[in-house]
Scaffold this active site. Structure first.
Site, PDB file in Angstrom:
ATOM      1  N   SER A 184       0.840  -1.194   0.000  1.00 19.96           N
ATOM      2  CA  SER A 184       0.000   0.000   0.000  1.00 19.96           C
ATOM      3  C   SER A 184       0.877   1.247   0.000  1.00 19.96           C
ATOM      4  CB  SER A 184      -0.965  -0.051   1.191  1.00 19.96           C
ATOM      5  OG  SER A 184      -2.000   0.887   1.043  1.00 19.96           O
ATOM      6  N   ASP A 221      -9.780  -3.550  -5.315  1.00 25.50           N
ATOM      7  CA  ASP A 221      -9.204  -2.716  -4.268  1.00 25.50           C
ATOM      8  C   ASP A 221      -9.725  -1.281  -4.381  1.00 25.50           C
ATOM      9  OD1 ASP A 221      -7.611  -1.346  -2.479  1.00 25.50           O
ATOM     10  OD2 ASP A 221      -5.747  -2.281  -3.121  1.00 25.50           O
ATOM     11  N   HIS A 240      -8.047  -4.919  -1.369  1.00 26.03           N
ATOM     12  CA  HIS A 240      -6.799  -4.419  -0.807  1.00 26.03           C
ATOM     13  C   HIS A 240      -6.131  -5.406   0.142  1.00 26.03           C
ATOM     14  CE1 HIS A 240      -4.107  -1.057   0.006  1.00 26.03           C
ATOM     15  NE2 HIS A 240      -4.188  -1.303   1.299  1.00 26.03           N
TER      16      HIS A 240
END
Length: 746
Positions: free
Chosen positions: A587, A672, A707
């Site tokens: 991320s 995501d 995600h």
């Protein structure tokens, strides 16, 4: 004769025909094999991205005028519907290419998966926690991918188990299943729960009658995850999101009613998100609007909801605070009055405004106050000191003055946090403890006797902790700041002064701390002689709020240079060398990977970038992309001249150079909402286009998740096995046994 001659000629022609077919098939198969060996090429389509005062769009308070443009030939890859056939076809080719390029690891992946699984107690029960007349717990069963939520009577030692929610049933027929809320009504007769079936983090809420087992007709749509009961089983509160995936509204739902849900709170400012939660006392529903730098709290008295919403203190730019309840007072954790690392204050419920706030303890800049956890006769202060998580028990002495006592632990590095604590009237606090060599352990702390009771250590089969050690070291950053690192390694495979394989993990954003905890998924690395290191770089919160604020906005580059300094230190001290050094981030940690690899690709043999936030300029200029506006207080707004050039200077996608890069594995999820799939897809295409080496850039796109990767625990372990086999292959740590065909299962 003629027939036979004709037959011979016919057979000959047939043979020639079959030969031609085989030849074409061979050419086709060779071409197919070559296609798999050749990285997919993403077509370019001219597009200019505008930055600044774009008419009709939300671009911040001070957008540039005139508009500036950046060319992005891969911009078209963005598809908010996730249904573009051209894009999906490309992602499928990327997966085929990644699979082909790692096909030599097929056996190793399976063997490492089995190794990971061997460290999992597949059938296990969490230690039950008391709540009302019941003991609640979760458990897992061998072969079942998801969790069972259960309870038993608290007063009958022979009570039968009651299965209140079976996630495996919910997951049937679904490619993804993530359960958000599991919330018991105050009378313990109903269960409210929420489920996300595609990984986009938009949940649907349900209500179950635990007496009859019936799923009520109530359907609560677009839930952000949480479901909170009022004072009884008639009312559920929840929040919803706008089109940009920002929590902006809080609602009251009447169970079993067809009446439209009541909107009780709206946050219109796009920099802020709305959150809610009920105090442990059960008396108040707290409504909090927060940005990265400012917050505002209101409350509803659940015993008198008709009074409506009461404001604690109006938001003030740069001041953030949160609230909990005890008796006739609110406890407040805040950075008010220049308390950069936050302090604890209190105020009467009857007069909650800041004019009535008083300090509980004098401000201590050496202690980061993270929050307060209130019970009827004591509180637990959560915070950080010396770079580690800490817990303090807060009570009043005979004179009515507040006192605090810190819990002490022995490991050189560790992490401590609260566990399920549902009861307000108690003298016991439940907590969890872990270190890189100590599996997660549940304790009860008796506030009166100050005694800690071990309840359960999570079992880790085939693990001998005596073989491993952990420690903390420091690197020196460019500006002289000492940057801590947490290490774990296998003692019998460590030779100080001799470079050996090392994997360096980092994050460094949002004040999020990557604390040193136990992870069985690192054991395959450690057992093959790899040292595992976490770099606690600035931008995270490991050393307090100042650690975070020192690397954001126009100083964000310190996050990246800190990571480089950590890698350089590990090489300089001969703990490793570049050919044995790999790195990883997810991320915002993927942004870290992208920036660091542009800066110092020579330091690393390989890298993993998970769901990487690498398209910073494009994502942060567009308010329609989920989370963008709220993060203008994290990175800056590239539509403003103040930030445009600086953000452009480090954004990984725009700064890919004509230089050598290490081998890189990029992973992502199609659904995501936090880091959209098009960011890593575009970055990979640009890396391949510009790099000057023969190293492989792989993109592995999960077409069914978001995600947080796979929701199925077995699928998750297979994904970890993929990553681990990749890393171990890069530093040549896979053994001949790793490459052997796995034995067939019985």
């Amino acid at each position: 004769m003629q027939r036979s001659a004709g037959l011979s000629i016919g057979v000959g022609l047939l043979s020639l025909g079959m030969y031609a077919v085989r030849q074409r098939r061979g050419v086709y198969q060779a071409a197919l094999a070559q296609a798999k060996r050749t990285p997919p090429v993403l077509a370019k389509k001219p597009h200019m991205v505008p930055f600044g005062n774009v008419p009709g769009e939300v671009r911040g308070d001070a957008p540039m005028d005139p508009i500036l443009y950046i060319e992005d030939p891969y911009y078209y890859v963005r598809d908010d519907t996730r249904k573009n056939k051209e894009v999906i076809a490309h992602l499928e080719k990327e997966n085929e290419y990644a699979e082909h390029m790692t096909s030599h690891l097929k056996n190793a992946r399976e063997n490492i998966y089995r190794e990971l699984l061997s460290h999992v107690q597949e059938t296990d029960v969490a230690y039950p926690y008391p709540h009302g007349d019941y003991l609640y717990y979760t458990r897992t069963e061998k072969g079942s991918s998801y969790t069972y939520h259960c309870r038993k009577s608290r007063h009958d030692a022979n009570a039968k188990e009651e299965l209140i929610l079976d996630e495996n049933e919910l997951a049937k027929g679904q490619s993804h299943c993530d359960v958000g809320a599991v919330s018991i009504s105050p009378d313990h007769k109903f269960l409210a729960y929420s489920v996300d079936f595609n990984g986009y983090e938009t949940y649907q809420g349900f209500v179950k009658n635990l007496v009859t087992g019936e799923i009520l007709s109530d359907r609560i749509e677009n839930v952000s995850g949480g479901l909170v009961w009022g004072t009884d089983a008639s009312t559920v509160y929840y929040s919803t999101m706008d089109d940009a995936h920002r929590q902006d509204k809080i609602w009251r739902h009447t169970v079993g009613s067809s009446v439209k849900d009541e909107l009780i709170y709206t946050e219109d400012d796009q920099l802020f998100s709305a959150y809610m939660g009920k105090t442990r006392s059960g008396r108040y529903l707290l409504l909090q609007s927060s940005s990265s730098e400012t917050s505002e709290v209101s409350f509803i008295d659940l015993q008198a909801p008709a009074k409506g919403v009461t404001l604690v203190e109006k938001r003030v730019k740069g001041v953030t605070y949160s609230v909990d309840h005890q008796g006739d007072a609110f406890f407040i954790e805040t950075n008010k009055d220049g308390a950069t690392n936050f302090k604890l204050m209190t105020t009467p419920v009857a007069t909650p405004s800041a004019a009535h706030w008083t300090d509980v303890f004098p401000y201590d800049a050496a202690v980061k106050v993270d929050g307060i956890d209130c019970f009827e006769s004591f509180s637990v202060l959560h915070g950080r000191q010396d770079g580690f998580t800490q817990l303090w028990i807060v009570t009043k002495d005979a004179a009515g003055a507040f006192t605090k006592e810190r819990m002490a632990f022995s490991d050189p590095i560790y992490t401590i946090s609260g566990a399920p604590n549902k009861e307000y009237a108690t003298q016991t606090y439940r907590l969890t403890y872990s270190s890189p060599t100590t599996p997660f352990t549940t304790y009860d702390y008796d506030v009166g006797s100050r005694q800690m009771t071990l309840l359960k250590e999570r079992p880790v089969p085939n693990y001998d902790r005596s073989l491993y050690a952990c420690e903390r070291i420091e690197a020196t950053a460019e500006d002289g700041t000492r940057v801590p690192m947490s290490l774990v390694y296998r003692k019998d495979k460590r030779t100080p002064g001799t470079p050996q394989p090392l994997h360096l993990y980092g994050y460094g954003s949002y004040e999020i701390c990557i604390d040193p905890t136990f992870s069985a998924t690192t054991l395959p690395l450690l057992d093959r002689g790899v040292i595992y290191v976490i770099a606690h770089i600035r931008g995270g919160g490991e050393m307090g709020r100042t650690w975070y604020e020192d690397a954001k906005y126009l100083t964000k580059a310190k996050t990246f240079s800190d990571f480089v300094s950590c890698a350089e230190h590990l090489v300089a001290t001969k703990m490793t060398q570049p050919s044995l050094l790999t790195c990883e981030g997810r991320s915002a940690g993927g942004l870290l990977m992208g920036a660091v690899l542009n800066m110092r690709p020579d330091l690393f043999q390989a890298a993993i970038a998970g769901v990487p936030f690498v398209d910073v300029m494009n994502s942060m200029c567009d308010a329609t992309i989920p989370l963008t506006t709220g993060e203008w207080e994290e990175w800056g707004n590239p539509n403003e001249a103040k930030y445009f050039s600086y953000m452009l200077s480090y954004s990984p996608y725009e700064n890919v150079k004509a230089q050598k890069y290490p081998n890189i594995l990029v992973t992502s999820g199609l659904f995501d909402p936090r880091v959209a799939y098009w960011e890593p897809t575009k970055w990979v295409a640009r890396l391949r286009e510009r790099k000057t080496d023969d190293n492989a850039i792989l993109l592995k796109m999960d077409l069914t998740s978001g995600h947080f990767s796979a929701s199925d625990r077995y699928h998750y372990l297979r994904e970890k096995a993929f990553d681990l086999s990749y890393l171990l292959d890069q530093v040549k740590c896979l053994t001949p046994d790793d490459h052997k065909a796995p034995a067939k299962k019985d």
